[in-house]
Design a protein around this motif. Structure first.
Motif, short mmCIF file in Angstrom:
data_model
loop_
_atom_site.label_atom_id
_atom_site.label_comp_id
_atom_site.label_asym_id
_atom_site.label_seq_id
_atom_site.Cartn_x
_atom_site.Cartn_y
_atom_site.Cartn_z
N UNK A 1 0.87 -1.18 0.00
CA UNK A 1 0.00 0.00 0.00
C UNK A 1 0.91 1.23 0.00
N UNK A 2 0.94 1.95 -1.12
CA UNK A 2 1.90 3.03 -1.27
C UNK A 2 1.68 4.14 -0.24
N UNK A 3 0.42 4.39 0.12
CA UNK A 3 0.15 5.42 1.12
C UNK A 3 0.67 5.00 2.49
N UNK A 4 0.42 3.74 2.87
CA UNK A 4 0.91 3.25 4.15
C UNK A 4 2.44 3.26 4.18
N UNK A 5 3.06 2.87 3.06
CA UNK A 5 4.52 2.91 2.99
C UNK A 5 5.03 4.33 3.19
N UNK A 6 4.40 5.28 2.50
CA UNK A 6 4.81 6.68 2.63
C UNK A 6 4.67 7.16 4.06
N UNK A 7 3.61 6.69 4.73
CA UNK A 7 3.39 7.07 6.12
C UNK A 7 4.50 6.53 7.03
N UNK A 8 4.95 5.29 6.77
CA UNK A 8 6.04 4.71 7.57
C UNK A 8 7.35 5.45 7.31
N UNK A 9 7.63 5.76 6.03
CA UNK A 9 8.85 6.51 5.72
C UNK A 9 8.84 7.86 6.43
N UNK A 10 7.67 8.52 6.41
CA UNK A 10 7.56 9.82 7.08
C UNK A 10 7.76 9.67 8.58
N UNK A 11 7.22 8.58 9.16
CA UNK A 11 7.35 8.37 10.60
C UNK A 11 8.81 8.24 11.02
N UNK A 12 9.64 7.66 10.14
CA UNK A 12 11.06 7.49 10.43
C UNK A 12 11.89 8.62 9.79
N UNK A 13 11.30 9.79 9.67
CA UNK A 13 12.00 10.99 9.20
C UNK A 13 12.63 10.82 7.83
N UNK A 14 12.01 9.98 6.98
CA UNK A 14 12.52 9.80 5.63
C UNK A 14 13.62 8.77 5.49
N UNK A 15 13.82 7.93 6.50
CA UNK A 15 14.82 6.86 6.41
C UNK A 15 14.45 5.91 5.27
N UNK A 16 15.45 5.32 4.63
CA UNK A 16 15.21 4.43 3.50
C UNK A 16 14.52 3.15 3.95
N UNK A 17 13.94 2.45 2.99
CA UNK A 17 13.30 1.16 3.28
C UNK A 17 14.30 0.20 3.91
N UNK A 18 15.52 0.15 3.36
CA UNK A 18 16.53 -0.75 3.90
C UNK A 18 16.80 -0.44 5.37
N UNK A 19 16.90 0.85 5.70
CA UNK A 19 17.15 1.24 7.09
C UNK A 19 16.01 0.84 8.01
N UNK A 20 14.76 1.06 7.57
CA UNK A 20 13.60 0.69 8.39
C UNK A 20 13.52 -0.82 8.55
N UNK A 21 13.81 -1.55 7.47
CA UNK A 21 13.78 -3.01 7.56
C UNK A 21 14.84 -3.54 8.52
N UNK A 22 15.97 -2.87 8.60
CA UNK A 22 17.00 -3.27 9.56
C UNK A 22 16.54 -3.01 10.99
N UNK A 23 15.95 -1.85 11.23
CA UNK A 23 15.50 -1.52 12.59
C UNK A 23 14.37 -2.44 13.05
N UNK A 24 13.54 -2.89 12.13
CA UNK A 24 12.40 -3.73 12.50
C UNK A 24 12.66 -5.21 12.25
N UNK A 25 13.89 -5.58 11.96
CA UNK A 25 14.23 -6.96 11.62
C UNK A 25 13.93 -7.91 12.78
N UNK A 26 13.34 -9.09 12.49
CA UNK A 26 13.14 -10.09 13.55
C UNK A 26 14.45 -10.52 14.20
N UNK A 27 15.57 -10.42 13.44
CA UNK A 27 16.87 -10.81 13.99
C UNK A 27 17.27 -9.91 15.16
N UNK A 28 16.90 -8.63 15.09
CA UNK A 28 17.20 -7.73 16.20
C UNK A 28 16.45 -8.18 17.45
#
Length: 837
Positions: A643-670
């Protein structure tokens, strides 16, 4: 300069008041009636955009709506004006008699209103009525009837021409513009809701757009969130027009992007008052900002032309070449786009049109991609210039093809020779010119974060579909996908060197995985295996600490430097708990940028606390892990929902961090790593009994190795999303310029830098930020930076527990001031829905 007084700000306050609600009906809802009803968010968008620049006008204010439906948008606007003592006269018409009946009931006793059932494309029921404000919320994608429209056009209606048959929006807009009061009498304003096709389609619609823009009537284009309409999730855009010289300039248009500024309550979406205030500010000031740009008409020029080239095997490939921003299609462009000697030629003359889609002016991922490629000074090319044949959709049971590159349209790795295992979506098979582009290099780059961005952008540009973009499987569509795929093309020798290094490192990874299995099969060889690899991975933690946020880095530095070994073990556990608290606080802070999403997740977290005998009132290592786990899982779900709108909302929530960065912060491995370390703490401290020095040393080594694992998972995220403490701010041309201390590393005082931001930060508070962030991420106060009570040295304090009327904060740094006490009432709003009811 004195602040301008806008006479209708009170009416805007009325529109945005919490007292306004979604439309309701006095009789059971009929599907036809609901179809003709504007939602609250869309009605507010229409209303605030009309009122934002409405100056003093003669009384009564004339409002006209050629597709009034059930009258909700018109009634809301009329109610806003009358709430400030303004007299209003409303005239509306709609083709549905049932909708008109509902509209008439809605206006009873509200104003001087007349609504009639008539086809607005055929008849003007209020000839001679001149409007100050006109609302256009007409059916999207409606095909108009030439037998109805053409005779009226022949008599002078629709003065800007007739659009494409499937695009009636411009007919209604044309009627509204013609209905406005003349500029000599004060002029008027139009607000219209349109679908994407109205902005970008060619043919007759493009000619209508051009005439209206050349008349200097278009004021703004705003991208709204999807899902605001009650009967469709179609992406919608808000257009405003005016024939008042003080509102518009013939050569400038304001474009804005509010796509991510929405909240969700169950399946329903709504825009916040903050989003509408931002829209009002942009229209009033006509100033650029992170979510708004004042652009010239020439920046809207798009050119389309067919391009072709012959492959080395004599096959002719063709595709549509598109440029934006008034970019000329000439030999210089062809060389820059495809490389010297690519053999690309043009067929015919480029078609020029004005494309009103504002998305490219806010293309965050495209900017990241181009910035990354420019940093290496490698030429950027389009993949279409290297094709040896039209791309194909790979057959799942087909034979391996040694030199072809297989690129999944969804998640998964690109590969050479055959599709990789476990990919999502269809797989596109590409044959490329091996003398100019190495297939192994291409596949490896497409698997990098930048390559993944390029893949997503190509799907978005070449794909079809209003909601989920998908590339068709025919050769021409797949060639267009290759045209939209940007790739780096360093010299061939560099390509082969990188491809070889990538292959060798993957071999090393395979060897490491094999040796990990061997230590269980042959335990006596474990020490030799570790020695063999340890020399290659001699990475000290000290260098990593300089990249970490200060609250984490300072706690880790304490653990690194403390002695003896028993104290060091405890210090490492404290540092790990501090990291878990900081990580959970970051994720929770991002989640709280959307109140509805946060409420649901925090309710779930609170129930999990209760089930496990835990609570935010007395935080533990496990408390923070549960928060991080629950929030990370939900954020991963949102990012994976396409959902492009939901994705945009998540990017905005993380101050414009890239998808790769958000995926690292939310990784199950962490989360697994936090859980693993918490388990060790419970075992070693709670049930371990006495441990000799050599056992303590082994445990410390194990905790250090866990940190190295975490370092691999997190990567350089904290260098891209920096922790700062906000200082002074000033308004700039494109938002705010704000000083902030960069709270990174183990040492203070901190370096002060100036950041460009869309929303100003509160002085003294902690934020996570990227330069140019639309909205810096405010950090919840579970982590605080203060001067120690007995020292001027900065100390990080983590929330620990509530005791009666006090909140206790603890520090994991050196010094005697390990705890401070604060007033619980000043802290209570930080608990949100996490606190037990």
């Amino acid at each position: 300069m004195a602040k301008r007084n806008w006479p209708h700000d009170g009416a805007i306050d009325y529109l945005l008041s919490d007292e306004r609600s979604e439309p309701v009906f006095s009789h059971p809802k009929d599907p036809l009636v609901e179809q003709h009803t504007t939602s609250l968010s869309l009605a507010r968008a229409l209303g605030v955009s009309l009122l934002s620049r409405l100056g003093e006008v003669s009384s009564p204010v004339h409002v006209w709506d050629p597709a009034a439906g059930t009258g909700y948008a018109g009634a809301l606007l009329v109610g806003a004006l009358t709430s400030t003592g303004t007299n209003v006269r409303f005239r509306g018409q709609d083709i549905s008699s049932m909708a008109v009946e509902a509209s008439q009931k809605r206006f009873e006793g509200l104003a001087d209103a007349e609504i009639v059932a008539v086809d607005s494309l055929q008849t003007d029921a209020f000839e001679g009525y001149a409007a100050d404000l006109a609302i256009v919320d007409a059916p999207w994608g409606l095909r108009w009837d030439p037998s109805v429209v053409q005779p009226r056009h022949d008599k002078g209606a629709f003065p800007y021409g007739l659009p494409n048959r499937g695009d009636s929006s411009w007919l209604f807009i044309s009627l509204a513009l013609a209905k406005l009061r003349s500029p000599d009498e004060g002029g008027g304003r139009v607000a219209a809701l349109v679908d994407p096709g109205a902005l970008s389609s060619g043919g007759s619609s493009a000619a209508v757009r051009k005439r209206i823009l050349e008349e200097g009537l278009l004021e703004s284009v705003t991208r709204l969130p999807d899902g605001l309409a009650p009967n469709t999730a179609l992406p919608l855009y808000l257009l405003t027009f005016s024939n008042r010289p003080q509102d518009v300039r013939r050569d400038k248009v304001l474009v804005a992007d509010l796509q991510a500024m929405f909240s969700k309550w169950g399946p329903r979406r709504s825009m916040s008052a903050e989003a509408f205030r931002e829209l009002v500010f942009g229209l009033k000031t006509r100033k650029s900002g992170p979510r708004a740009r004042l652009i010239t008409l020439r920046q809207l020029i798009r050119r389309d032309v067919w391009a072709s080239r012959a492959t080395s095997h004599g096959k002719e490939l063709s595709w549509k070449l598109t440029t934006y921003g008034d970019t000329s299609v000439d030999d210089e462009l062809l060389e820059a786009r495809y490389g010297e000697g690519a053999g690309v030629s043009l067929t015919g003359v480029p078609e020029e049109l004005l494309d009103l889609d504002p998305s490219r002016f806010f293309a965050r991922e495209a900017r990241e991609l181009h910035k990354g490629l420019e940093s290496r000074a490698w030429p950027r090319r389009r993949l279409s210039g290297f094709l040896e044949a039209a791309p194909e959709v790979a057959d799942a049971d087909g034979e391996a093809q040694a030199h072809r590159v297989f690129v999944p349209t969804g998640r998964g790795r690109s590969a050479v020779g055959a599709p990789a295992v476990g990919v999502e979506g269809r797989v596109i098979s590409v044959a490329i010119d091996a003398d100019r582009l190495d297939s192994t290099f291409l596949a490896a780059w497409l698997n990098t974060p930048e390559g993944m961005i390029s893949r997503r952008l190509a799907i978005d540009a070449a794909g079809k579909g209003a909601f989920v973009k998908a590339v068709r499987s025919d050769g021409r569509s797949l060639t267009k996908w290759a045209e939209e795929l940007t790739v780096p093309v360093p010299p061939l020798c560099v390509q082969k060197g990188i491809a070889s290094a990538d292959k060798r490192l993957r071999y090393f990874q395979s060897e490491l995985d094999s040796e990990l299995a061997n230590i269980w099969a042959k335990p006596e060889s474990a020490a030799d295996i570790v020695d063999r690899f340890e020399r290659a991975f001699d990475d000290s933690l000290e260098a990593w600490l300089d990249q970490l946020p200060y609250p984490v880095a300072s706690a880790l530095w304490t653990a690194v430097t403390v002695a003896p070994m028993g104290d060091q073990q405890e210090a490492y556990f404290h540092a790990w708990e501090g990291m878990a608290a900081f990580h959970a606080t970051v994720l929770l802070s991002a989640c709280r940028t959307d109140a509805s999403l946060s409420q649901e997740i925090e309710d779930s977290i609170r129930r999990t606390f209760h089930k496990n005998g835990l609570g935010i009132e007395r935080a533990s290592f496990k408390t923070w892990v549960i928060i991080a786990e629950k929030v990370a899982r939900e954020l991963r779900r949102v990012l994976g929902a396409d959902d492009v709108d939901d994705e945009a909302r998540v990017f905005r929530a993380f101050a414009g961090l890239s998808r790769d960065g958000i995926e690292r912060l939310t990784s199950p491995e962490v989360i697994r790593k936090f859980n693993d370390v918490n388990h060790k703490r419970n075992v070693w401290d709670g049930h371990g009994g006495f441990a000799p020095p050599e056992e303590k040393e082994r445990r410390v080594t194990e905790l250090i190795n866990d940190l190295k694992d975490l370092k691999t998972i997190i990567g350089d995220v904290w260098m891209k999303l920096r922790l700062v403490r906000a200082g002074r701010s000033k308004r700039g041309r494109d938002g705010y310029l704000q000083e902030a201390e960069v709270v990174i590393g183990t040492r203070s005082p901190f370096v002060t830098q100036e950041f460009a931001v869309g929303d100003p930060m509160i002085h003294g508070d902690l934020y996570l930020i990227r330069d140019g962030s639309e909205s810096p991420l405010p950090l919840a106060h579970f982590v605080q930076l203060r001067s120690a009570p007995r020292s001027a040295q900065f100390t990080t304090y983590f929330y620990n527990r509530t005791e009666g009327s006090n909140v206790r904060m603890v520090s994991y740094q050196h010094g005697p001031d390990g705890e401070i006490v604060d007033d619980v009432e000043a802290f209570r709003d930080q608990f949100g829905a996490l606190a037990q009811q």
